[in-house]
Design a protein around this motif. Structure first.
Motif, PDB file in Angstrom:
ATOM      1  N   ASP A 177     -29.862 -86.632 -88.713  1.00  0.00           N
ATOM      2  CA  ASP A 177     -30.588 -86.940 -89.949  1.00  0.00           C
ATOM      3  C   ASP A 177     -32.059 -86.541 -89.828  1.00  0.00           C
ATOM      4  O   ASP A 177     -32.638 -85.962 -90.735  1.00  0.00           O
ATOM      5  N   PHE A 210     -42.407 -91.353 -91.842  1.00  0.00           N
ATOM      6  CA  PHE A 210     -42.078 -90.303 -92.809  1.00  0.00           C
ATOM      7  C   PHE A 210     -43.153 -90.129 -93.878  1.00  0.00           C
ATOM      8  O   PHE A 210     -42.951 -89.423 -94.859  1.00  0.00           O
ATOM      9  N   VAL A 211     -44.284 -90.829 -93.689  1.00  0.00           N
ATOM     10  CA  VAL A 211     -45.380 -90.749 -94.659  1.00  0.00           C
ATOM     11  C   VAL A 211     -46.607 -90.159 -93.985  1.00  0.00           C
ATOM     12  O   VAL A 211     -46.926 -90.511 -92.851  1.00  0.00           O
ATOM     13  N   PHE A 212     -47.282 -89.259 -94.701  1.00  0.00           N
ATOM     14  CA  PHE A 212     -48.504 -88.661 -94.175  1.00  0.00           C
ATOM     15  C   PHE A 212     -49.651 -88.916 -95.149  1.00  0.00           C
ATOM     16  O   PHE A 212     -49.531 -88.656 -96.337  1.00  0.00           O
ATOM     17  N   PHE A 245     -47.812 -84.512 -88.180  1.00  0.00           N
ATOM     18  CA  PHE A 245     -46.909 -85.381 -88.946  1.00  0.00           C
ATOM     19  C   PHE A 245     -45.516 -85.257 -88.325  1.00  0.00           C
ATOM     20  O   PHE A 245     -44.679 -84.461 -88.755  1.00  0.00           O
ATOM     21  N   LEU A 287     -36.880 -80.717 -89.720  1.00  0.00           N
ATOM     22  CA  LEU A 287     -36.494 -80.743 -91.135  1.00  0.00           C
ATOM     23  C   LEU A 287     -36.772 -79.442 -91.866  1.00  0.00           C
ATOM     24  O   LEU A 287     -36.454 -79.291 -93.045  1.00  0.00           O
ATOM     25  N   MET A 337     -39.540 -77.933 -92.915  1.00  0.00           N
ATOM     26  CA  MET A 337     -40.617 -77.825 -93.901  1.00  0.00           C
ATOM     27  C   MET A 337     -41.950 -78.265 -93.296  1.00  0.00           C
ATOM     28  O   MET A 337     -41.999 -79.051 -92.355  1.00  0.00           O
ATOM     29  N   PHE A 388     -46.551 -78.311 -94.675  1.00  0.00           N
ATOM     30  CA  PHE A 388     -47.400 -78.099 -95.853  1.00  0.00           C
ATOM     31  C   PHE A 388     -48.861 -77.975 -95.431  1.00  0.00           C
ATOM     32  O   PHE A 388     -49.195 -78.173 -94.260  1.00  0.00           O
ATOM     33  N   THR A 427     -34.162 -80.349 -97.688  1.00  0.00           N
ATOM     34  CA  THR A 427     -35.162 -81.371 -97.406  1.00  0.00           C
ATOM     35  C   THR A 427     -36.185 -81.334 -98.547  1.00  0.00           C
ATOM     36  O   THR A 427     -36.406 -80.288 -99.141  1.00  0.00           O
ATOM     37  N   VAL A 455     -40.232 -82.421 -99.579  1.00  0.00           N
ATOM     38  CA  VAL A 455     -41.555 -82.943 -99.259  1.00  0.00           C
ATOM     39  C   VAL A 455     -42.177 -83.366-100.577  1.00  0.00           C
ATOM     40  O   VAL A 455     -42.395 -82.537-101.465  1.00  0.00           O
ATOM     41  N   VAL A 473     -47.997 -88.198 -98.793  1.00  0.00           N
ATOM     42  CA  VAL A 473     -46.820 -87.344 -98.795  1.00  0.00           C
ATOM     43  C   VAL A 473     -45.680 -88.074 -98.086  1.00  0.00           C
ATOM     44  O   VAL A 473     -45.902 -88.692 -97.046  1.00  0.00           O
ATOM     45  N   MET A 474     -44.482 -88.002 -98.653  1.00  0.00           N
ATOM     46  CA  MET A 474     -43.317 -88.539 -97.942  1.00  0.00           C
ATOM     47  C   MET A 474     -42.268 -87.436 -97.851  1.00  0.00           C
ATOM     48  O   MET A 474     -42.114 -86.632 -98.759  1.00  0.00           O
ATOM     49  N   VAL A 475     -41.552 -87.428 -96.717  1.00  0.00           N
ATOM     50  CA  VAL A 475     -40.511 -86.410 -96.538  1.00  0.00           C
ATOM     51  C   VAL A 475     -39.145 -87.078 -96.608  1.00  0.00           C
ATOM     52  O   VAL A 475     -38.927 -88.150 -96.031  1.00  0.00           O
ATOM     53  N   PRO A 512     -35.350 -86.293 -95.640  1.00  0.00           N
ATOM     54  CA  PRO A 512     -34.516 -85.333 -94.891  1.00  0.00           C
ATOM     55  C   PRO A 512     -33.330 -84.831 -95.712  1.00  0.00           C
ATOM     56  O   PRO A 512     -32.802 -85.540 -96.569  1.00  0.00           O
TER      57      PRO A 512
END
Lengths: 220, 220, 220, 220, 220, 220
Positions: free
Chosen positions: C28, C60-62, C86, C92, C94, C96, D116, D118, D147-149, D151
């Motif tokens: 996952d 999972f948050v930046f 991050f 995954l 990706m 940014f 995925t 973002v 930002v949240m990712v 999966p």
């Protein structure tokens, strides 16, 4: 030192790490570290990368196929260059091979499970071809400066039909294409006689002869 | 014939079909059909495949890089062999190039957006290298029989530093690696002067000179 | 402790593990473990995963691109967010970037070797474009709320042509797209003068000026 | 015109061509041709590419998500931008979405089978999260600039918990990520009552109510 | 109708379209359209997709391997199910095969160039194995309910060693794994006698016997 | 032993290594080493490979799905076979599952984030289907010997509609397809009540009942 520590170190020294995949690297490159301490027991393609400052231009240059080596009984020499020999190839999805054929020499039918091959004739006249999934053969003589492509996973072969040694440079789109040579894989690997007799319509004696011819020392 | 029909036929003749992807073919191979009627307007890598019985050994052999062509002003000749020139490469994930360098000739900094390159020196002494994502250069002189690898998408370059012409055979792990030559892509493509002046710290006159040097005829 | 043990531990601490590939994760997600002991020397994308119970929503948050930082001399600020910053992005496929351009500021011609970029203008008026393999430029001014796509591996650039700072959010389809900024990669990396003179038709003095402008401290 | 011709034209107009795959394009880009005659019946991602000279900068710019549209009953608006709306994305392996949430509005649990995501918060305070393969939820409130990712392929959801509308920009690493909204996919698709009753422990009446709530017009 | 039109229609009818790749579909599925007019000349995996409303549940169900067919001389029956037989598999990256072995029957050494196989024994006792790149064989007898995995591209084989017919269900991770049966591919494809004599250490007469045994009618 | 050493060993024992990707292995196979010392704490798919001489035929055979286990309350039993249970699957891009359904039993709506599934009915009559991205269901009853394919990432389900237990063998094109069961993932994972109420149009009491039904012990 505690017993626990000992066990762990043995593991690190004796096994190579799992897994790697050809496509789409997530870094520019990775030069496996081979200095004393990592030892030759570890599979090259899974060693840690060198730190950037330790990487040098020489890591991306390979000088080991300038000349041929000794021919086998069938007049063949090959040197496959994967990350084990040329660490700079690691993670980049390519590898290559130099193959030499003595006059009349052959590269027996074989295939690469994980790559297409582009074969460039550096010297000589070479009968060269492959077989497709419908058992059709595509073969002809190619000469110096010509290129033949062998699609991924299909059986192919070469024979020097000129009057001087031939040299071929093959490139692959996998860092470790793998190889199965048909005579050795089929007759020299230890598959049960009965199955081979039925598969090829041969007698037990004939299969036995082939087996003795192709089995390597130490095979089960 | 109705007007609607006419439009459709024009479309079929004038455009090439979308989409293709390098990895993992789902057939042994595909020789694009180029007989009269498919016309040269259609992108080779998207033509229909020949029917199997029409495919022959010659479809997998390329003979067009036996010799070099004329050198450019910078002493360079290159012939890229992708499915457009050698249809047998279609769907197989590989292509190749012959490059020749006159004495002192250069292959200007460039990169291939979609492939790693394995470059084999067939003749000569070549200063050869690439730059990584941290702007470090890895370069040295390599000679006949040596191989250098250029990781996917990184700027690389070559210069003949020997006293006779040099020849290089490059292989790629994409059937269409693409290329961007830095001088032409940056100064010859029509990017606004102001941006280039600021990017390179050059005057308008200097950018203008570079632009006139690298812009091709017919560029916007 | 034996000398052998010492060597091994040094290796584990100082190098990052090889290999990773963007497509098709087999789990996952994987939050690299960064607690004391794994040390900052190890490349984030190759750290072991945290055990599941230790993973939390915050992984999972930046939150680090809410505002811009200081502009460079060319009026540019960029913060690339890959698994190093991050860790939740690991495996995954990706990543940014937030980029800010001062009035008249530029993002010099550059490209990402391993990803397509989708660039969304959060604020401002931005001259934005890319160059294709035939050296054609595709560029125009885009404004707040508009999106431009830069195909994988092609040179692209941006310049703020409005009268207030501009902000762009770029997304990539690789966890580590890489970057090569043309001025620094070509003139600041240490490629031989002679090659650059010939490639760009510049004098030794001109190349020298460009080199001094773009070479970083500590480059060879 | 012969009957045979008629049949063929019908095929060309009514069906879209098969197949395409996200990774590793073999060309710089492909702008599907949408001029009169290709008609809207053909799936955009499988149209022929425009010839290079017809491609312009506007083909790579999208201006259709500058503002939100009308909210649904649950206070939600979303505009998914794939090659159908923005042909320039074709073959490039990315797409994006603008989503708006009214005060208290929700983006119901859903997932994208092929990408995925973002998600960048442009405005507002959003409770945001996803569920992993072990049924653990990772959720928290994120705010403007965070930002949240999510999966690939995992159920995720969002709810505006602030006191003004929220806007989110989501990016995907597939040109067509697909979507399955759980309420509609499970209760509105026509799965047999008996199976749903047993799966959720609901009565026939309860399943019937859910079915009527989520089934679209014209479903079987 | 103009002559030009005629040519084009012939092309559309007689050739199948190029290219397709197993990984990462960009749509939920694609049921190739096979109605009259698309004709059987077109390769199934490259037909246009049916429009959504025409797709039905039956498109995703295959009923053609409920029973075995006639055994070959070596006591073997196999039915490979790829998109040609079961269009619903198109673009989904999987296919399967039912294989039956009479008492003592064999599935001769063969390999699949483009897929791993997971083989489940539905009935019987089967000696089953494969050979790796170092020519080691991994073989043993497996029975009803047991599963053996054959890694991608490696030679494998099976023989019924029980006293009743055996049935095996094999699954592949490619929609078209391809196959090369060693006896037919090597001895029945038309590779030059001389090469085969040298490769296997056989006499011309022996190779001739093998060739006559395995060559199909109509081979060149 | 120094404190530093201790920390490192703890890391090695407690975490599994990051990263792996399904496509295109770069070795024939990899049997993870599970002998004492590697400990069960390490994720199987990231263990080092066994050295070749230690690999045996049994490593590629799985015997653990010859019979069903106990049914759940909804009449369901499933045993997923990934590299954790069957190490021989490592790196090969495939896995499989045995599922049994009691009379009237169901396999609740679920999906696999990373794989297509080919489901073969070994015994029984099974109502079987999936839902596409447009919320259309494709479902029907299939019987012994029939096969249904569930495209990657789409919600699917099964119910035994015959009068005896049913058995299904499912194959996947990922070594770890993952799973999300809708009832548990949505109602049993801890998503906020308010969001679920709005998403499904249920009251707080109704959501509470569903939550208690599907939440596992120890969930947050």
């Amino acid at each position: 030192m505690s017993p626990k520590t000992t066990v762990i170190l043995v593991i690190i020294l004796n096994f190579h790490l799992i897994w790697a995949s050809d496509p789409d690297p997530v870094q520019d490159f990775c030069i496996p570290d081979t200095k004393p301490g990592s030892t030759s027991h570890i599979h090259f393609s899974n060693l840690p990368c060198k730190n950037s400052p330790e990487v040098i231009a020489d890591d991306f240059v390979f000088s080991g196929i300038k000349s041929a080596g000794n021919f086998t009984e069938t007049g063949f020499f090959a040197k496959s260059v994967t990350p084990t020999l040329f660490p700079g190839l690691s993670t980049l999805g390519m590898s290559f091979v130099r193959a030499d054929l003595d006059v009349g020499g052959i590269n027996a039918p074989h295939f690469h499970p994980r790559a297409t091959e582009v074969a460039f004739v550096l010297e000589g006249m070479v009968y060269s071809g492959f077989v497709d999934s419908t058992n059709r053969v595509y073969a002809r003589v190619i000469e110096k400066g010509e290129v033949m492509v062998f699609p991924r996973g299909l059986v192919h072969f070469q024979m020097n039909v000129g009057d001087s040694p031939a040299t071929i440079l093959g490139s692959f789109n996998s860092q470790n294409p793998g190889i199965q040579r048909i005579p050795e894989a089929v007759f020299g690997s230890g598959i049960r006689y009965e199955l081979l007799e039925k598969a090829f319509g041969l007698s037990a004696r004939e299969v036995g002869l082939l087996r003795r011819r192709f089995i390597s020392n130490g095979k089960r």
